[in-house]
Design an enzyme around this catalytic site. Structure first.
Site, PDB file in Angstrom:
ATOM      1  N   ILE A  19       0.821  -1.207   0.000  1.00 52.60           N
ATOM      2  CA  ILE A  19       0.000   0.000   0.000  1.00 52.60           C
ATOM      3  C   ILE A  19       0.861   1.265   0.000  1.00 52.60           C
ATOM      4  O   ILE A  19       0.434   2.318  -0.456  1.00 52.60           O
ATOM      5  CB  ILE A  19      -0.986  -0.015   1.192  1.00 52.60           C
ATOM      6  CG1 ILE A  19      -2.113   1.001   0.944  1.00 52.60           C
ATOM      7  CG2 ILE A  19      -0.271   0.245   2.509  1.00 52.60           C
ATOM      8  CD1 ILE A  19      -3.272   0.864   1.893  1.00 52.60           C
ATOM      9  N   TYR A  62      13.125   2.215  11.328  1.00 49.73           N
ATOM     10  CA  TYR A  62      12.106   3.244  11.492  1.00 49.73           C
ATOM     11  C   TYR A  62      12.606   4.337  12.427  1.00 49.73           C
ATOM     12  O   TYR A  62      12.299   5.521  12.248  1.00 49.73           O
ATOM     13  CB  TYR A  62      10.814   2.639  12.044  1.00 49.73           C
ATOM     14  CG  TYR A  62      10.268   1.501  11.199  1.00 49.73           C
ATOM     15  CD1 TYR A  62      10.340   1.533   9.811  1.00 49.73           C
ATOM     16  CD2 TYR A  62       9.671   0.394  11.799  1.00 49.73           C
ATOM     17  CE1 TYR A  62       9.849   0.495   9.041  1.00 49.73           C
ATOM     18  CE2 TYR A  62       9.170  -0.648  11.039  1.00 49.73           C
ATOM     19  CZ  TYR A  62       9.264  -0.600   9.664  1.00 49.73           C
ATOM     20  OH  TYR A  62       8.766  -1.633   8.910  1.00 49.73           O
ATOM     21  N   LEU A  78       2.075   0.330   8.082  1.00 47.82           N
ATOM     22  CA  LEU A  78       2.521  -0.894   8.734  1.00 47.82           C
ATOM     23  C   LEU A  78       1.353  -1.838   9.004  1.00 47.82           C
ATOM     24  O   LEU A  78       0.186  -1.429   8.945  1.00 47.82           O
ATOM     25  CB  LEU A  78       3.214  -0.545  10.060  1.00 47.82           C
ATOM     26  CG  LEU A  78       4.568   0.139   9.954  1.00 47.82           C
ATOM     27  CD1 LEU A  78       4.925   0.826  11.267  1.00 47.82           C
ATOM     28  CD2 LEU A  78       5.648  -0.880   9.570  1.00 47.82           C
ATOM     29  N   HIS A  83       0.456  -0.092  14.259  1.00 48.42           N
ATOM     30  CA  HIS A  83       0.030   1.301  14.092  1.00 48.42           C
ATOM     31  C   HIS A  83       0.233   2.123  15.358  1.00 48.42           C
ATOM     32  O   HIS A  83       0.823   3.202  15.334  1.00 48.42           O
ATOM     33  CB  HIS A  83      -1.438   1.363  13.668  1.00 48.42           C
ATOM     34  CG  HIS A  83      -1.692   0.911  12.271  1.00 48.42           C
ATOM     35  ND1 HIS A  83      -2.948   0.908  11.701  1.00 48.42           N
ATOM     36  CD2 HIS A  83      -0.843   0.433  11.315  1.00 48.42           C
ATOM     37  CE1 HIS A  83      -2.860   0.458  10.469  1.00 48.42           C
ATOM     38  NE2 HIS A  83      -1.607   0.161  10.210  1.00 48.42           N
ATOM     39  N   LYS A 101      -5.729   2.991   7.954  1.00 48.64           N
ATOM     40  CA  LYS A 101      -6.828   2.384   8.701  1.00 48.64           C
ATOM     41  C   LYS A 101      -6.543   0.878   8.878  1.00 48.64           C
ATOM     42  O   LYS A 101      -5.753   0.321   8.113  1.00 48.64           O
ATOM     43  CB  LYS A 101      -8.153   2.618   7.978  1.00 48.64           C
ATOM     44  CG  LYS A 101      -8.177   2.115   6.511  1.00 48.64           C
ATOM     45  CD  LYS A 101      -8.311   0.616   6.435  1.00 48.64           C
ATOM     46  CE  LYS A 101      -7.838   0.031   5.162  1.00 48.64           C
ATOM     47  NZ  LYS A 101      -7.698  -1.439   5.247  1.00 48.64           N
ATOM     48  N   ARG A 170      -3.219 -10.244   5.904  1.00 53.00           N
ATOM     49  CA  ARG A 170      -4.581  -9.990   6.371  1.00 53.00           C
ATOM     50  C   ARG A 170      -5.259 -11.249   6.914  1.00 53.00           C
ATOM     51  O   ARG A 170      -6.328 -11.158   7.521  1.00 53.00           O
ATOM     52  CB  ARG A 170      -5.407  -9.381   5.237  1.00 53.00           C
ATOM     53  CG  ARG A 170      -4.937  -7.996   4.825  1.00 53.00           C
ATOM     54  CD  ARG A 170      -5.618  -7.512   3.573  1.00 53.00           C
ATOM     55  NE  ARG A 170      -5.252  -8.317   2.408  1.00 53.00           N
ATOM     56  CZ  ARG A 170      -5.621  -8.031   1.162  1.00 53.00           C
ATOM     57  NH1 ARG A 170      -6.363  -6.959   0.909  1.00 53.00           N
ATOM     58  NH2 ARG A 170      -5.253  -8.806   0.154  1.00 53.00           N
ATOM     59  N   ASP A 182      -9.700  -5.026   8.087  1.00 53.74           N
ATOM     60  CA  ASP A 182      -9.250  -4.604   6.766  1.00 53.74           C
ATOM     61  C   ASP A 182     -10.299  -3.808   6.016  1.00 53.74           C
ATOM     62  O   ASP A 182     -10.006  -2.738   5.464  1.00 53.74           O
ATOM     63  CB  ASP A 182      -8.833  -5.819   5.935  1.00 53.74           C
ATOM     64  CG  ASP A 182      -8.090  -5.405   4.682  1.00 53.74           C
ATOM     65  OD1 ASP A 182      -7.051  -4.743   4.810  1.00 53.74           O
ATOM     66  OD2 ASP A 182      -8.567  -5.721   3.574  1.00 53.74           O
TER      67      ASP A 182
END
Length: 350
Positions: A19, A62, A78, A83, A101, A170, A182
Site C-alpha cells: 500500500i 524506522y 505498517l 500502528h 486504517k 490480512r 481490513d
C-alpha cells in the site's frame, strides 16, 4: 490561507508495504507533499523502494527515519498491530502522523495515539482515502441537508476475494488480520459519518478462517446496529466473496444509492466492477421524483488524502482534526463491540 503558496509537506514513509507503493504512485505530481524518505527493517529493501519511487533518502530502521530533522510528517502503512506503537513514537519525535486504517487494534490504543499527538502538539489523522472524495461530500450534503428526510436505515457492503490466504498478512491473527480490520472499518466509518451518532447495540456474526481460536481471523462479518430512535444499520464485510463496495441510505423522504471507492474511475485499482460511482438520489416517500446523480469526478484518493493532510498540518486546522478524531474513536469503539459480539455470540450494548 492560500495553501497552494505553501511549501510541500515533507513526508517519510514507515514501511515498504504494497500500500506504500500505491500511496507513492497516487501522489505523483502532488504539489502539496514531497515524499522525502522511506524506512524499512532492511537497508536493501529501503534503497530499492526509494529508487523505484525517486525518493532521495532511505533508512534501515524506522527509528532512523524518525530522527531525520528534514521530515515534517510520517505516513504509516505498517501491519495493523504496529500502528499504535509507531504512531506514538512518531508523535514523540515531533512528527505529524497520517496512519493507515484501521487506526488501532482497540479503542484504548486509538485513545493513547491521540493523547500522544496532543501532548506533542502534532496532528494525527486516520487514512481513509474515500473520506476525501467529492462524491462522499455529496452524499453527506444530501443526508445533512434533509434530502431523504430522517434516515431510517443504512446498508453497506465491502468485500473482495483473498487470492492467497497462506501468504496474506490480512489472514494472520498475530498482526491484526481479518475482514473487520481490513474492510469492516470502512463500512463502520461510513455508517458513523451518515448516522452521526453511536448505535445503541451491536450484533456481529462472523465466518472464521478455521477453528483454532488463537489463530483464526474473520473471513467475513455481518454486523447489525440499532439506534435509540429505531433506525437500523446492516453492514457486511468479507475477504471471501466477490468484489462489492456499495451502500444504500433510506430515509422517510427518499433514498440514496452510492459506492464509496478510494479511487474514482480512471485510476488504478478501480476495475470494470466499479464503473459507476455516481451517488444517486431519489426523492419522495414513493420515490416519484426524478433521480438525481452527481457528475463524474476523476481523482485518486491517496492524492486527495495527502493534500488534505498537508493543508490541515500547515494551517494548524485543529477543528478538522477534532472532527476526524471523533469519528475515528467512535469507529474504534464500534469495532471493539463487533469483536466482542463475534467472540461471545451475544448482542453488545454501547
Amino acid at each position: 490561507m492560500n495553501t497552494s503558496q505553501l511549501p510541500p509537506l515533507r513526508i517519510g514513509i514507515l514501511s515498504t508495504a504494497r500500500i506504500a507503493d500505491e500511496f507513492c504512485e497516487g501522489n505523483l505530481g502532488n504539489p502539496r507533499i514531497r515524499i522525502a524518505a522511506v524506512g524499512s527493517l532492511s537497508a536493501d529493501t529501503a534503497r530499492a523502494f526509494a529508487k523505484k519511487h525517486g525518493i532521495t533518502r532511505s533508512y534501515a530502521s524506522y527509528e532512523a527515519l524518525l530522527a531525520d530533522s528534514q521530515i515534517d510528517a510520517v505516513y504509516i502503512p505498517l501491519p495493523n498491530h504496529l500502528h499504535a506503537p509507531w504512531a506514538i513514537a512518531a508523535a514523540k519525535a515531533g512528527k505529524h502522523v497520517l496512519c493507515e486504517k484501521p487506526l488501532a487494534m482497540t479503542r484504548a490504543e486509538a485513545q493513547a495515539m491521540f493523547d500522544a499527538a496532543q501532548e506533542a502538539d502534532v496532528m494525527l489523522l486516520e487514512g481513509y482515502p474515500y473520506w476525501f472524495q467529492p462524491h462522499l461530500r455529496q452524499v453527506l450534503d444530501w443526508v445533512q441537508g434533509g434530502s431523504v428526510g430522517s434516515v431510517r436505515s443504512l446498508s453497506a457492503h465491502f468485500s473482495f476475494p483473498m487470492v492467497n490466504r497462506a501468504n496474506d498478512i490480512r489472514a494472520r491473527a498475530e498482526t491484526g488480520g481479518g475482514a473487520t480490520g481490513d474492510v469492516g472499518c470502512y463500512v463502520v466509518s461510513l455508517a458513523q459519518l451518515v448516522m452521526g451518532r453511536m448505535p445503541r447495540t451491536v450484533h456481529a456474526v462472523p465466518v472464521w478462517s478455521h477453528s483454532d481460536v488463537a489463530k483464526r481471523v474473520d473471513m467475513s462479518m455481518a454486523i447489525t446496529m440499532d439506534y435509540e430512535d429505531g433506525a437500523v444499520v446492516h453492514l457486511l464485510c468479507g475477504m471471501n466473496q466477490s468484489y462489492r463496495r456499495a451502500a444504500r441510505i433510506c430515509g422517510d423522504q427518499g433514498v440514496i444509492e452510492t459506492s464509496f471507492p478510494n479511487h474514482t474511475a480512471g485510476h488504478r485499482s478501480v476495475q470494470n466492477h466499479t464503473n459507476d460511482i455516481h451517488p444517486t438520489l431519489w426523492r419522495g416517500p414513493m420515490l416519484t421524483e426524478a433521480a438525481q446523480a452527481t457528475p463524474q469526478i476523476t481523482a485518486n484518493g491517496f492524492y486527495l488524502e495527502a493534500q488534505k493532510f498537508a493543508d490541515i498540518v500547515q494551517t494548524q486546522d485543529k477543528s478538522a482534526i477534532a472532527q476526524a478524531k471523533e469519528v475515528s474513536l467512535a469507529v474504534a469503539t464500534v469495532l471493539d463491540a463487533v469483536r466482542q459480539s463475534a467472540n461471545s455470540g451475544q448482542r453488545v450494548e454501547l
